[in-house]
Design a protein around this motif. Sequence first.
Motif, PDB file in Angstrom:
ATOM      1  N   LEU A  92       0.924  -1.263  -0.086  1.00 31.35           N
ATOM      2  CA  LEU A  92      -0.160   0.060   0.045  1.00 31.35           C
ATOM      3  C   LEU A  92       1.089   1.287  -0.084  1.00 31.35           C
ATOM      4  CD1 LEU A  92      -2.544  -1.126   2.779  1.00 31.35           C
ATOM      5  CD2 LEU A  92      -3.178  -0.602   0.021  1.00 31.35           C
ATOM      6  N   GLN A  93       2.120   1.163   0.239  1.00 24.41           N
ATOM      7  CA  GLN A  93       3.110   2.304   0.260  1.00 24.41           C
ATOM      8  C   GLN A  93       2.704   2.861   1.623  1.00 24.41           C
ATOM      9  OE1 GLN A  93       3.797   4.517  -3.601  1.00 24.41           O
ATOM     10  NE2 GLN A  93       2.356   2.797  -4.566  1.00 24.41           N
ATOM     11  N   ALA A  94       2.462   2.407   2.703  1.00 24.54           N
ATOM     12  CA  ALA A  94       1.907   3.138   3.905  1.00 24.54           C
ATOM     13  C   ALA A  94       3.287   3.530   4.532  1.00 24.54           C
ATOM     14  CB  ALA A  94       1.457   1.902   4.600  1.00 24.54           C
ATOM     15  N   LYS A  95       3.242   4.784   5.180  1.00 23.41           N
ATOM     16  CA  LYS A  95       4.164   5.461   6.080  1.00 23.41           C
ATOM     17  C   LYS A  95       4.167   4.831   7.455  1.00 23.41           C
ATOM     18  CE  LYS A  95       4.054   9.608   3.024  1.00 23.41           C
ATOM     19  NZ  LYS A  95       3.690  11.109   3.070  1.00 23.41           N
ATOM     20  N   ARG A  96       2.956   4.372   7.901  1.00 18.83           N
ATOM     21  CA  ARG A  96       2.882   3.788   9.100  1.00 18.83           C
ATOM     22  C   ARG A  96       1.825   2.865   8.957  1.00 18.83           C
ATOM     23  NH1 ARG A  96       2.916   7.424  14.463  1.00 18.83           N
ATOM     24  NH2 ARG A  96       4.244   6.020  15.151  1.00 18.83           N
ATOM     25  N   LEU A  97       1.813   1.894  10.108  1.00 13.95           N
ATOM     26  CA  LEU A  97       0.857   0.663  10.132  1.00 13.95           C
ATOM     27  C   LEU A  97       0.284   0.706  11.436  1.00 13.95           C
ATOM     28  CD1 LEU A  97      -0.490  -2.019   9.412  1.00 13.95           C
ATOM     29  CD2 LEU A  97       1.688  -3.207   9.899  1.00 13.95           C
ATOM     30  N   LEU A 116       0.455  -9.039  18.289  1.00 14.84           N
ATOM     31  CA  LEU A 116       1.277  -8.108  18.847  1.00 14.84           C
ATOM     32  C   LEU A 116       2.940  -8.303  19.024  1.00 14.84           C
ATOM     33  CD1 LEU A 116      -1.075  -6.725  21.586  1.00 14.84           C
ATOM     34  CD2 LEU A 116      -0.659  -5.738  19.404  1.00 14.84           C
ATOM     35  N   LEU A 117       3.181  -9.443  19.352  1.00 16.09           N
ATOM     36  CA  LEU A 117       4.423  -9.905  19.696  1.00 16.09           C
ATOM     37  C   LEU A 117       5.124 -10.072  18.348  1.00 16.09           C
ATOM     38  CD1 LEU A 117       3.931 -12.517  22.296  1.00 16.09           C
ATOM     39  CD2 LEU A 117       5.218 -10.501  22.696  1.00 16.09           C
ATOM     40  N   LYS A 118       4.724 -10.918  17.612  1.00 15.42           N
ATOM     41  CA  LYS A 118       5.054 -10.948  16.009  1.00 15.42           C
ATOM     42  C   LYS A 118       5.140  -9.818  15.001  1.00 15.42           C
ATOM     43  CE  LYS A 118       4.153 -16.087  15.391  1.00 15.42           C
ATOM     44  NZ  LYS A 118       3.608 -17.082  14.613  1.00 15.42           N
ATOM     45  N   ILE A 119       4.314  -9.069  15.181  1.00 17.86           N
ATOM     46  CA  ILE A 119       4.340  -7.671  14.421  1.00 17.86           C
ATOM     47  C   ILE A 119       5.449  -6.936  14.960  1.00 17.86           C
ATOM     48  CG2 ILE A 119       2.593  -6.212  15.256  1.00 17.86           C
ATOM     49  CD1 ILE A 119       3.016  -6.703  11.753  1.00 17.86           C
ATOM     50  N   SER A 120       5.496  -6.825  16.339  1.00 23.23           N
ATOM     51  CA  SER A 120       6.595  -5.840  16.665  1.00 23.23           C
ATOM     52  C   SER A 120       8.183  -6.765  16.415  1.00 23.23           C
ATOM     53  CB  SER A 120       6.461  -5.862  18.195  1.00 23.23           C
ATOM     54  OG  SER A 120       5.149  -5.353  18.517  1.00 23.23           O
ATOM     55  N   ALA A 121       8.082  -7.816  16.446  1.00 21.24           N
ATOM     56  CA  ALA A 121       9.554  -8.449  16.358  1.00 21.24           C
ATOM     57  C   ALA A 121       9.776  -8.310  14.579  1.00 21.24           C
ATOM     58  CB  ALA A 121       9.465  -9.977  16.449  1.00 21.24           C
ATOM     59  N   LEU A 122       8.638  -8.402  13.754  1.00 19.11           N
ATOM     60  CA  LEU A 122       9.204  -8.035  12.588  1.00 19.11           C
ATOM     61  C   LEU A 122       9.701  -6.837  12.244  1.00 19.11           C
ATOM     62  CD1 LEU A 122       6.146  -9.782  10.985  1.00 19.11           C
ATOM     63  CD2 LEU A 122       8.544 -10.544  10.698  1.00 19.11           C
ATOM     64  N   LEU A 123       9.290  -5.705  13.168  1.00 17.06           N
ATOM     65  CA  LEU A 123       9.787  -4.271  12.932  1.00 17.06           C
ATOM     66  C   LEU A 123      10.396  -3.788  14.031  1.00 17.06           C
ATOM     67  CD1 LEU A 123       6.440  -3.205  11.470  1.00 17.06           C
ATOM     68  CD2 LEU A 123       8.548  -2.798  10.097  1.00 17.06           C
ATOM     69  N   ALA A 124      11.232  -4.610  14.591  1.00 13.47           N
ATOM     70  CA  ALA A 124      12.078  -4.375  15.976  1.00 13.47           C
ATOM     71  C   ALA A 124      13.036  -3.225  15.610  1.00 13.47           C
ATOM     72  CB  ALA A 124      12.903  -5.539  16.257  1.00 13.47           C
ATOM     73  N   GLU A 125      13.649  -3.154  14.284  1.00 13.98           N
ATOM     74  CA  GLU A 125      14.645  -1.985  13.869  1.00 13.98           C
ATOM     75  C   GLU A 125      13.900  -0.700  13.610  1.00 13.98           C
ATOM     76  OE1 GLU A 125      17.725  -2.649  14.352  1.00 13.98           O
ATOM     77  OE2 GLU A 125      17.152  -4.723  15.274  1.00 13.98           O
ATOM     78  N   ASP A 126      12.626  -0.671  13.326  1.00 14.03           N
ATOM     79  CA  ASP A 126      11.920   0.534  13.064  1.00 14.03           C
ATOM     80  C   ASP A 126      10.538   0.444  13.943  1.00 14.03           C
ATOM     81  OD1 ASP A 126      10.970   2.630  11.579  1.00 14.03           O
ATOM     82  OD2 ASP A 126      10.510   1.625   9.648  1.00 14.03           O
ATOM     83  N   LYS A 127      10.588   0.879  15.045  1.00 16.47           N
ATOM     84  CA  LYS A 127       9.556   0.846  15.938  1.00 16.47           C
ATOM     85  C   LYS A 127       8.591   2.006  15.726  1.00 16.47           C
ATOM     86  CE  LYS A 127      11.854  -1.734  19.565  1.00 16.47           C
ATOM     87  NZ  LYS A 127      12.562  -1.330  20.890  1.00 16.47           N
ATOM     88  N   SER A 128       8.923   3.169  15.205  1.00 19.10           N
ATOM     89  CA  SER A 128       8.240   4.386  14.712  1.00 19.10           C
ATOM     90  C   SER A 128       7.157   4.084  13.618  1.00 19.10           C
ATOM     91  CB  SER A 128       8.845   5.657  14.374  1.00 19.10           C
ATOM     92  OG  SER A 128       9.688   5.351  13.225  1.00 19.10           O
ATOM     93  N   TYR A 129       7.445   2.972  13.070  1.00 23.47           N
ATOM     94  CA  TYR A 129       6.482   2.446  11.967  1.00 23.47           C
ATOM     95  C   TYR A 129       5.221   1.919  12.487  1.00 23.47           C
ATOM     96  CZ  TYR A 129       5.008   0.379   7.304  1.00 23.47           C
ATOM     97  OH  TYR A 129       4.439   0.221   6.244  1.00 23.47           O
ATOM     98  N   ASN A 144      -0.847  13.405  13.582  1.00 28.47           N
ATOM     99  CA  ASN A 144       0.201  14.436  13.024  1.00 28.47           C
ATOM    100  C   ASN A 144       1.645  14.037  13.564  1.00 28.47           C
ATOM    101  OD1 ASN A 144      -1.700  15.841  11.291  1.00 28.47           O
ATOM    102  ND2 ASN A 144      -2.161  16.985  13.145  1.00 28.47           N
ATOM    103  N   ASP A 145       1.805  13.212  14.688  1.00 28.65           N
ATOM    104  CA  ASP A 145       3.081  12.923  15.255  1.00 28.65           C
ATOM    105  C   ASP A 145       3.246  11.582  14.678  1.00 28.65           C
ATOM    106  OD1 ASP A 145       5.118  12.183  16.640  1.00 28.65           O
ATOM    107  OD2 ASP A 145       4.012  12.301  18.505  1.00 28.65           O
ATOM    108  N   ARG A 146       4.311  11.607  13.574  1.00 27.49           N
ATOM    109  CA  ARG A 146       4.636  10.540  12.665  1.00 27.49           C
ATOM    110  C   ARG A 146       5.728   9.789  13.172  1.00 27.49           C
ATOM    111  NH1 ARG A 146       2.264  12.154   6.666  1.00 27.49           N
ATOM    112  NH2 ARG A 146       0.793  13.669   7.800  1.00 27.49           N
ATOM    113  N   GLN A 147       6.444  10.225  14.709  1.00 26.66           N
ATOM    114  CA  GLN A 147       7.660   9.707  15.319  1.00 26.66           C
ATOM    115  C   GLN A 147       7.588   9.061  16.324  1.00 26.66           C
ATOM    116  OE1 GLN A 147      10.268   9.840  13.131  1.00 26.66           O
ATOM    117  NE2 GLN A 147       9.177  10.716  11.545  1.00 26.66           N
ATOM    118  N   ARG A 148       6.213   9.014  16.846  1.00 20.38           N
ATOM    119  CA  ARG A 148       6.205   8.413  18.278  1.00 20.38           C
ATOM    120  C   ARG A 148       6.369   6.972  18.194  1.00 20.38           C
ATOM    121  NH1 ARG A 148       0.589   8.743  21.631  1.00 20.38           N
ATOM    122  NH2 ARG A 148       1.084   6.910  23.326  1.00 20.38           N
ATOM    123  N   ILE A 149       6.882   6.697  19.508  1.00 19.84           N
ATOM    124  CA  ILE A 149       7.148   5.036  19.434  1.00 19.84           C
ATOM    125  C   ILE A 149       6.308   4.680  20.678  1.00 19.84           C
ATOM    126  CG2 ILE A 149       8.894   3.375  20.195  1.00 19.84           C
ATOM    127  CD1 ILE A 149      10.935   4.956  18.663  1.00 19.84           C
TER     128      ILE A 149
END
Length: 350
Positions: free
Chosen positions: A286-291, A310-323, A336-341
């Motif tokens: 989808l070319q999504a900037k966040r999920l 939750l555990l699995k999707i977080s593990a897949l994005l462990a290097e990009d938590k802001s996504y 509007n806050d696109r950097q929040r972790i």
Amino acid sequence: MYLQQPQFGQVATGDRLMRMQQSPNYKDGKFVNRYPTRMLPEGYSMAGEVYRTFIKHTPRKYPVDSIPSVKTDLTSIPLHQNILIWFGHSSYYMQLDGKRILVDPVLSGAASPLPIGVKAFPGTDIYDVADFPTLDYLLITHDHFDHLDYKTVIALQPKVKQVVCGLGVGASLAYWGYQHDQLVEMDWDEELEIATNYKLYTVTAKHGSGRSIHPDNTLWLSFVISSPSMQIFVGGDSGYDVHFKEIGKSFGPFDLAILDNGQYGEDGFATIHMSPKYTLRAAQDLQAKRLFPVHSSKFVLSRHAWDEPLLKISALLAEDKSYLVLPKIGEAVDLNDRQRIFDAWWEGVN
């Protein structure tokens, strides 16, 4: 006789049925997916899925502890703020560029028409209809009981300006008291103008529908919300397929994709829901900037551990938590806050 109770809804007749029959997606008395889709993979039965999901033991399928949540006052949020609030599973509220939008609300404490059916986890059912302001749009992706809740929508009716739903779903809503001018029923690939530079598009999903013994007699949808400030994909339920890439080419990039990530099986229901690896793949298509992964943390409708999505999707994005957008139930998310972790609120919950 039991199926005549109002919570099972009403089938379309008259002009409503005629419009359904004119849809290119309606064949032989029911709606069909654009891509070959089985409700269950070959060799699996619905009776077997019910047994494995609700009777056979699965470790940690139900949480022992109460699910952490907070309660935000929805009526006090300034209308100019772009805010999202999740209610667990696939229900959420958005304020987006001056419009109040509610998606698939299930606030009755259950996702089943049966008295002994699927109940909400402790701590997840903290909102009721009295907590909501007047809604500009109520979006219904499809009429399965975990997305279209009879008790919730009849109580909401006086607060809703317009409902947008798939073809045929309006028959049940009209039966439950919604007025003709409140209902907008749409096919795939249609658009609704909300305001200047503000549109709602309907797009295909790979799923199904039905509240009674007639499967797929209403249409399931995904939505694209194209507002003056951002583009949001509202997925509802869908299995993975090429339609996500096609939608991404037509409407992307998206500022946020809201996709189902729960109640899946690597075998049963694998064709109509997504496990985490496919949820992430769909977001990328989808070319999504966040999920924002949803369809979890409130009801048991499959046999994985309650926190596995939750555990699995977080593990897949462990290097990009802001996504990832992973709020607690009831927590206000500033769109509007696109950097929040987000904190891993599920950790330590048994």
